[in-house]
Design an enzyme around this catalytic site. Structure first.
Site, PDB file in Angstrom:
ATOM      1  N   LYS A  92       0.838  -1.198   0.000  1.00 52.52           N
ATOM      2  CA  LYS A  92       0.000   0.000   0.000  1.00 52.52           C
ATOM      3  C   LYS A  92       0.875   1.251   0.000  1.00 52.52           C
ATOM      4  O   LYS A  92       1.929   1.285   0.652  1.00 52.52           O
ATOM      5  CB  LYS A  92      -0.898  -0.040   1.235  1.00 52.52           C
ATOM      6  CG  LYS A  92      -1.994   1.013   1.307  1.00 52.52           C
ATOM      7  CD  LYS A  92      -2.867   0.741   2.532  1.00 52.52           C
ATOM      8  CE  LYS A  92      -3.960   1.772   2.717  1.00 52.52           C
ATOM      9  NZ  LYS A  92      -4.788   1.467   3.918  1.00 52.52           N
ATOM     10  N   SER A 182      -9.670   1.415   3.326  1.00 50.60           N
ATOM     11  CA  SER A 182      -8.845   2.233   2.448  1.00 50.60           C
ATOM     12  C   SER A 182      -7.816   1.420   1.655  1.00 50.60           C
ATOM     13  O   SER A 182      -7.195   1.926   0.735  1.00 50.60           O
ATOM     14  CB  SER A 182      -8.101   3.296   3.267  1.00 50.60           C
ATOM     15  OG  SER A 182      -7.183   2.702   4.178  1.00 50.60           O
ATOM     16  N   SER A 206     -10.107  -0.942   7.368  1.00 52.32           N
ATOM     17  CA  SER A 206      -9.443  -0.691   6.085  1.00 52.32           C
ATOM     18  C   SER A 206      -8.770  -1.903   5.468  1.00 52.32           C
ATOM     19  O   SER A 206      -8.376  -1.866   4.312  1.00 52.32           O
ATOM     20  CB  SER A 206      -8.417   0.441   6.226  1.00 52.32           C
ATOM     21  OG  SER A 206      -9.078   1.673   6.351  1.00 52.32           O
TER      22      SER A 206
END
Length: 536
Positions: A92, A182, A206
């Site tokens: 990420k 997310s 997330s």
């Protein structure tokens, strides 16, 4: 739709379009494929399906050194010391890498920002032999910039699409079926087989939400199991990284690498873990296990009752429970009052009413109090200690940059950052301390601990990510596993999309939760790959 490019030298029996990481490791160990061939194959899939074709947009940037790293690893094979040798992994884009890749959190303000050193999880991946393939797109600043921010959108990376429903968007270009956030790019890339596995992060939901939405497996670990050093923060009391994979065994393999004590993260000092998370993963793990299921529809506080799901979701949950019962689990249907915890992760309404960040005093969002206080404190430390090659040194700098470039940077505003900037940034305020203490009291003493003690259960089962905040506030772990597909939004012709189930438990119970998830996974065989992304 752009025609996919032709494939590269990966044996067709490996079925790279849906191969679990464990199969890839086995092929590397057996010399049936090289790290270079795998890296080229995943780069081809990214070109065909992320950049072209349905344009999933899950990969924000590729590592320009990926092929060179893979080539250097072609002479080695996975081993006990280097279990991921040659395995391409995406991370990420809020996880610091000290190479040529910027670390941006999806923000235009940090477009060129580099990291002074690798995040601890990156060091561990490199030590294990992984090829860092690139950075995955995400909801900007891990979804703490603006209340109206859609899942998977960032001003720098654009909108991530759900691979099950990539073409259906509203009149603003926002997906009808979101990719979850997310860690949306990390999840979509795994679901679409654009990498062997990925690493995402979570503060509250997330990891779990995008894993459920994309039909993959994730572990949201106990806070302190995986170091947060070098990860752009939201709230240190809840932040953690976690693996995202196509199977439970793969998640356990990756957790073996990532779970390590780190002097840079004091939370890891109290870490407890087994020698091997893959040990004792059997279908027998469910036999005799007591699984708590919040299930009283008459209780107005029961937000996690699965009967409140849409029809298909409730049916999937009931079928999952039936599978567990067939495996010998004891299902304990007992309510868990959850409304206060799910109103907003970290929120304490009593504190909001007298806090300078309350809706009447500068915080029209009613946003999570603990997050807002910890955000300014943590982000300023990250920008000071980790970020380089950028003029952005504080949260205030981010806010000013966004305001000066509002057309490109502030499509959905920055109300959460503005609210967080009202805090002192040193966590000295009484309101913060009170909110955090009350969160822990609710989540632990009156939440997971009380529920598990009273009903003597080994884990608590939730549909999708509905229980995320309960476990996250306590710093406790959850494991998400696919349960099947539900009817798509937007009409009868809309493609179906995934729904997962999550097992939550006490601190350091990841191994137990993985064993339960594995038993369910093997019996249900519920995971489905997204359609329209075939082998090249």
């Amino acid at each position: 739709m752009k025609k996919p490019t032709r494939g590269v030298a990966v044996p067709p029996e490996l079925r790279l379009e849906d191969a679990p990481m464990s199969d890839i490791i086995e092929a590397l160990a057996g010399g049936r494929v090289t790290a270079t061939a795998l890296t080229k194959a995943y780069l081809a899939r990214i070109a065909a399906y992320d950049r072209g074709g349905p344009a999933l947009n899950s990969v924000r940037a590729l590592n320009p050194d990926a092929l060179a790293i893979a080539s250097a690893l072609d002479g080695s094979r996975p081993s006990v010391k280097r279990p991921l040798a040659g395995v391409p992994i995406l991370v990420k884009d809020n996880i610091a890498t000290s190479d040529k890749q910027p670390t941006t959190a999806g923000s235009l303000a940090l477009e060129g920002a580099r990291a002074r050193r690798d995040a601890t999880v990156i060091k561990l991946l490199r030590k294990a032999g992984a090829v860092i393939l690139g950075k995955a797109n995400l909801t900007e600043f891990a979804n703490i910039l603006a209340v109206e921010m859609p899942s998977g959108y960032s001003s720098l990376g654009g909108q991530v699409k759900n691979p099950f429903v990539p073409d259906l968007v509203d009149d603003r270009g926002i997906p009808i079926v979101d990719p979850g956030g997310s860690s949306s790019g990390s999840a979509v890339a795994v679901a679409a087989s654009l990498c062997a596995a990925s690493v995402g992060t979570e503060t509250s939901g997330s990891l779990l939400h995008p894993a459920s939405r994309n039909g993959i497996v994730t572990v949201k670990p106990t806070v302190g199991l995986i170091s947060r050093a070098g990860i752009v923060p939201i709230a240190h009391s809840q932040d953690t990284a976690g693996p995202m994979t196509r199977s439970v065994r793969d998640a356990a393999v990756l957790l073996n690498v990532l779970a390590a004590k780190d002097p840079l993260d004091p939370a890891t000092e109290r870490q407890r873990r087994p020698a091997d998370y893959t040990g004792d993963l059997t279908r027998d793990a469910m036999k005799g296990a007591r699984i708590g299921v919040p299930s009283d529809p008459a209780d107005p506080l029961n937000d996690c009752y699965y009967g409140k799901l849409p029809t298909d979701g409730a049916k999937l949950m009931a079928e999952a429970i039936e599978v567990m019962e067939d495996l010998g689990a004891v299902i304990v249907r007992a309510n868990m009052p959850t409304r206060g915890w799910l109103a907003g992760p970290g929120t304490n309404m009593a504190v909001l009413n007298r806090n300078p960040l309350s809706p009447n005093k500068g915080n029209p969002t009613g946003a999570p109090i603990v997050f807002l206080y910890e955000l300014k404190y943590g982000l300023n430390l990250y920008l000071k200690d980790w970020a380089t090659k950028t003029d952005i040194k504080t949260m205030a700098d981010v806010i000013a940059f966004n305001a000066a470039n509002a057309k490109e940077a502030l499509r959905f505003g920055q109300d959460l950052f503005l609210a967080a900037d009202l805090t002192k940034g040193d966590l000295s305020e009484r309101e913060y301390k009170s909110a955090r203490a009350m969160d822990l009291l609710a989540a632990k003493r009156h939440g997971m601990d009380a529920y598990m003690d009273q009903h003597k259960v080994d884990a608590v089962l939730f549909p999708g990510a509905t229980g995320a905040a309960i476990a996250a506030k306590a710093g406790y772990p959850s494991v998400m596993v696919p349960a099947g597909l539900v009817a798509g939004a937007g009409g009868k012709d809309t493609p179906d999309y995934p729904l997962g189930i999550s097992f939550a438990g006490r601190a350091w119970s990841e191994h137990k939760l993985l064993r339960l998830a594995y038993a369910y996974e093997q019996a249900s065989n519920a995971r489905k790959p997204p359609p329209g992304l075939p082998a090249l």
